[in-house]
Scaffold this motif. Structure first.
Motif, short mmCIF file in Angstrom:
data_model
loop_
_atom_site.label_atom_id
_atom_site.label_comp_id
_atom_site.label_asym_id
_atom_site.label_seq_id
_atom_site.Cartn_x
_atom_site.Cartn_y
_atom_site.Cartn_z
N GLY A 1 31.71 54.74 -31.23
CA GLY A 1 30.52 55.36 -32.25
C GLY A 1 29.55 54.35 -32.43
N TYR A 2 28.87 54.37 -33.52
CA TYR A 2 27.66 53.69 -33.69
C TYR A 2 27.95 51.94 -33.96
CZ TYR A 2 23.91 56.92 -33.43
OH TYR A 2 23.08 57.72 -33.08
N VAL A 3 29.08 51.82 -34.64
CA VAL A 3 29.35 50.32 -35.12
C VAL A 3 29.97 49.89 -33.79
CG1 VAL A 3 31.08 49.21 -36.32
CG2 VAL A 3 29.87 51.03 -37.53
N GLY A 4 30.81 50.54 -32.93
CA GLY A 4 31.21 49.87 -31.96
C GLY A 4 30.29 49.85 -30.83
N LEU A 5 29.11 50.55 -30.48
CA LEU A 5 28.34 50.31 -29.76
C LEU A 5 27.32 49.15 -30.14
CD1 LEU A 5 27.65 54.10 -28.65
CD2 LEU A 5 28.40 52.26 -27.18
N ARG B 1 32.59 61.53 -24.22
CA ARG B 1 31.42 60.94 -24.13
C ARG B 1 31.23 60.09 -25.32
NH1 ARG B 1 27.54 63.40 -27.82
NH2 ARG B 1 28.02 65.41 -28.62
N ILE B 2 30.48 58.92 -25.49
CA ILE B 2 30.24 58.11 -26.33
C ILE B 2 29.36 58.84 -27.52
CG2 ILE B 2 30.25 55.80 -25.27
CD1 ILE B 2 27.23 55.90 -25.41
N LEU B 3 29.28 58.45 -28.86
CA LEU B 3 28.69 58.93 -30.07
C LEU B 3 28.99 60.65 -30.15
CD1 LEU B 3 25.20 57.19 -29.95
CD2 LEU B 3 27.29 56.85 -31.36
N ALA B 4 30.31 60.93 -29.81
CA ALA B 4 30.29 62.33 -29.60
C ALA B 4 30.47 63.00 -31.26
CB ALA B 4 31.79 62.70 -29.22
N ARG B 5 30.49 62.33 -32.20
CA ARG B 5 30.49 62.93 -33.46
C ARG B 5 29.10 62.69 -34.23
NH1 ARG B 5 32.20 60.98 -38.67
NH2 ARG B 5 31.99 58.72 -37.85
N ALA B 6 28.43 61.53 -33.72
CA ALA B 6 27.16 61.43 -34.49
C ALA B 6 25.87 61.61 -33.68
CB ALA B 6 26.97 59.88 -34.71
N HIS C 1 24.23 55.81 -22.91
CA HIS C 1 25.58 55.31 -22.14
C HIS C 1 24.75 54.46 -20.83
CE1 HIS C 1 29.45 56.35 -20.25
NE2 HIS C 1 28.84 55.83 -19.47
N HIS C 2 23.73 55.09 -20.38
CA HIS C 2 23.16 54.44 -19.16
C HIS C 2 22.52 53.02 -19.51
CE1 HIS C 2 24.01 57.44 -16.42
NE2 HIS C 2 23.61 58.40 -17.05
N HIS C 3 21.96 52.93 -20.87
CA HIS C 3 21.45 51.71 -21.08
C HIS C 3 22.12 50.73 -21.43
CE1 HIS C 3 17.58 50.35 -22.47
NE2 HIS C 3 18.25 49.62 -23.59
N HIS C 4 23.49 51.04 -22.07
CA HIS C 4 24.65 50.16 -22.18
C HIS C 4 25.12 49.72 -20.72
CE1 HIS C 4 25.49 49.37 -26.30
NE2 HIS C 4 25.19 50.39 -26.45
N LEU C 5 25.35 50.49 -19.72
CA LEU C 5 25.82 50.24 -18.33
C LEU C 5 24.90 49.29 -17.60
CD1 LEU C 5 27.01 53.49 -16.77
CD2 LEU C 5 28.25 51.88 -18.04
N SER C 6 23.35 49.64 -17.79
CA SER C 6 22.44 48.49 -17.31
C SER C 6 22.52 47.30 -18.02
CB SER C 6 21.25 48.92 -17.36
OG SER C 6 21.07 50.22 -18.01
N ALA C 7 22.93 47.25 -19.09
CA ALA C 7 23.16 45.89 -19.55
C ALA C 7 24.26 45.09 -19.59
CB ALA C 7 22.97 46.00 -21.21
N GLY C 8 25.15 45.87 -18.64
CA GLY C 8 26.37 45.21 -18.21
C GLY C 8 27.60 45.47 -19.02
N VAL C 9 27.45 46.52 -20.10
CA VAL C 9 28.51 47.00 -20.79
C VAL C 9 29.22 47.97 -20.02
CG1 VAL C 9 29.31 47.92 -23.06
CG2 VAL C 9 27.22 46.59 -23.01
N GLN C 10 30.82 47.55 -20.13
CA GLN C 10 31.70 48.67 -19.14
C GLN C 10 31.91 49.93 -20.29
OE1 GLN C 10 33.26 47.78 -16.20
NE2 GLN C 10 33.33 45.61 -16.30
N ILE C 11 31.89 51.05 -19.98
CA ILE C 11 32.33 52.11 -20.85
C ILE C 11 33.38 52.80 -20.04
CG2 ILE C 11 31.32 54.20 -22.01
CD1 ILE C 11 28.69 52.70 -22.12
N HIS C 12 34.39 53.22 -20.63
CA HIS C 12 35.29 54.45 -20.43
C HIS C 12 35.69 55.28 -21.23
CE1 HIS C 12 36.90 51.25 -17.05
NE2 HIS C 12 37.05 50.47 -18.26
#
Lengths: 405, 107
Positions: free
Chosen positions: A153-157, A179-184, A194-205
């Protein structure tokens, strides 16, 4: 002195309500009760500027200490409200002390949703209050290993962004939903982020749950996932949502569902008791709505203050919200429809774009913007004015939306 | 510690000692200046710390960046040549004695 307004909760909603009452010329006593001991503070920076150290604790304050004295607001910090005695118009504090009210405002907020499992090792954090941010900051400074954030969610991201960009940590976000932010957020905005976080090196499952934790001598060392993987973790942050603090209201016999139920004047079924901010749920276009944002806190506070002072404004919000992550300024105005059409304006690759959301009748209901603050401000005006561009106008960056107003 | 002068729409003024490096918004909040709402706490997301700087004084402070310019589009009171967001102006000695006008409304 005759009793005045008692406000339980000293965050954005509670303090705004007190301030608005005074600015409207309310003369009766105002008492604000808060279980926290800090001078009331802004919560949004806790996951961003305060976490990086850029924002000092002093600059988190909603108002100066002076404000409460000057405005004759009796701020009772470190006091917990234990019970409401509606027939006596009294709030009982956990110390047994009783505070009389003529009008009571519940601005009790929310608390992090507890982890459903049992034993929680040390090193698992949540983030809601200043103290949570303090201990998370300390823990980040004391460790160097990977960070696992449960909940996209927003706080986690925002925390993922802060820990990755400013602290150069290995960060993984685990999200049970597809998906991330499914609720918000819309799936379109989720995708961009999602893509922006991946390019910054954050892993997302995504689509992955957590079954438990590994620990060594009582401190967390890993997170077990539903797919069988164990992720190493020096710190775990749980961002799996919040639940409204409605116990006081429920025990006092006020109707609650997912929040304390209020009408368009922010009143509960007891006209002397209001509920504002994250803890309140209200009807908008027939649907129950509980908003967790600064806009809602401030606007409901103003509505309640207007009713208390006899002006009887009602609440017809255009909800708005912002988040800053990895150089992206994300802003949302309005409510994303369950079904309808989404029109893209601009180019998602360029980091400046907007998603216009229309319902099935082609009425504009929300605009999500990425790095387009002017468009966001305009979106709030367009939605408040109840006008809709056509899909073609929405998609055309050269069409000036101001013409619709 | 430069001193700023906040002036309300009714003409009343308040002299405020501001710390270099803080923002004009933070200085106003610390001194309990009425009419600066700053709902978002300085994230440049709400446009409720709108102030007016005399056009001649604008030269003494760095120009608004694009994000601030954008948000100024959405201020509630009239936008004028000297419109700025107080959260985006850093206090320096150059601001000493500057008059900062508060608009008649922020939301």
């Amino acid at each position: 002195m005759a009793p005045g307004t008692v406000i339980i909760g000293a965050s954005h909603a509670g303090i705004q309500c007190a301030a608005t009452l005074r600015s409207k010329g309310y003369e009766a006593p105002i008492t604000v009760i808060s279980a926290e001991t800090q001078l009331p503070y802004h919560r949004p920076p806790l996951s961003k500027g305060y976490m990086t150290g850029e924002t000092s604790p002093e600059n988190l304050a909603l108002r100066s200490a002076d404000f409460y004295t000057t405005e004759r607001i009796d701020l009772r910090l470190g006091k917990k409200a234990a019970r409401i005695l509606r027939d006596k118009h009294q709030v009982v504090l956990s110390t047994g002390e009783k505070v009389d009210y003529k009008t009571l405002v519940l601005a009790t907020g929310t608390r992090p949703r507890p982890w459903p499992g049992n034993d929680m090792p040390h090193g698992i954090h949540t983030l809601r209050a200043f103290n949570d941010a303090q201990s998370l900051r300390t823990r980040i400074a004391e460790t160097s290993g990977p960070v696992v954030i449960i909940g996209g969610g927003y706080v986690g991201l925002e925390l993922a962004a802060t820990f990755r960009k400013d602290k150069q940590r290995d960060v993984t976000v685990i999200e049970a939903a597809p998906r991330i932010l499914a609720r918000a957020a819309s799936s379109h905005l989720s995708n961009v982020l999602h893509h922006h976080h991946l390019s910054a090196g954050v892993q997302i499952h995504t689509g992955t749950g957590v079954t438990g934790f590994e620990s060594h001598r009582g401190t967390v060392t890993g997170v077990r996932l539903t797919n069988g993987t164990v992720l190493d973790a020096a710190i775990v942050v749980m961002g799996i949502g919040v639940i409204p603090n409605q116990d006081l209201a429920e025990e006092a016999g006020l109707p609650c569902s997912n929040g304390i139920e209020v009408n368009a004047y922010c009143q509960t079924t007891d006209p002397d008791i209001f509920a504002i901010g994250d803890c309140s749920v209200f009807l908008m276009n027939g649907a129950a709505l509980r908003l967790e944002c600064v806009q809602n806190a401030h606007d409901q506070a103003r509505v309640a203050a207007s009713v208390i002072t006899g002006e009887h404004q009602s609440y017809h919000p255009v909800p708005w919200f912002w988040s800053d992550q990895l150089g992206l300024k994300l802003q949302t105005a309005g409510l994303i429809p369950h079904s309808g059409t989404c029109v893209l304006r601009g180019n998602t690759e360029e980091g400046r774009c907007a998603f216009f959301h229309f319902d099935t009748l082609s009425t504009l209901t929300a605009i999500e913007t990425v790095n387009q603050p002017a468009l966001h401000m305009l979106a709030r005006k367009i939605l408040a004015a109840n006008v809709s561009p056509t899909h073609e106008q929405a998609a055309d960056p050269l069409f000036n939306l101001k013409h619709l107003l | 510690m430069p001193e700023l002068i906040f002036r309300q729409p009714d003409g009343s003024t308040q002299l405020v000692s501001a710390e270099n490096g803080s923002s004009v918004m933070q200085a106003a909040i610390r001194a309990n200046v009425r009419g600066i709402e700053a709902e978002c706490g300085g994230a440049c997301a709400c446009a409720t710390c709108h102030v007016y700087i005399a056009p001649s004084d604008l030269l003494l402070i760095p120009a608004a960046k694009e994000e601030e310019e954008d948000m100024l589009d959405g201020v509630c009171a009239e936008r004028r040549e000297g419109s700025r967001l107080a959260c985006q102006i850093t206090v320096t000695d150059a601001l000493g004695g500057m008059i900062i006008d508060i608009p008649d409304r922020q939301y």
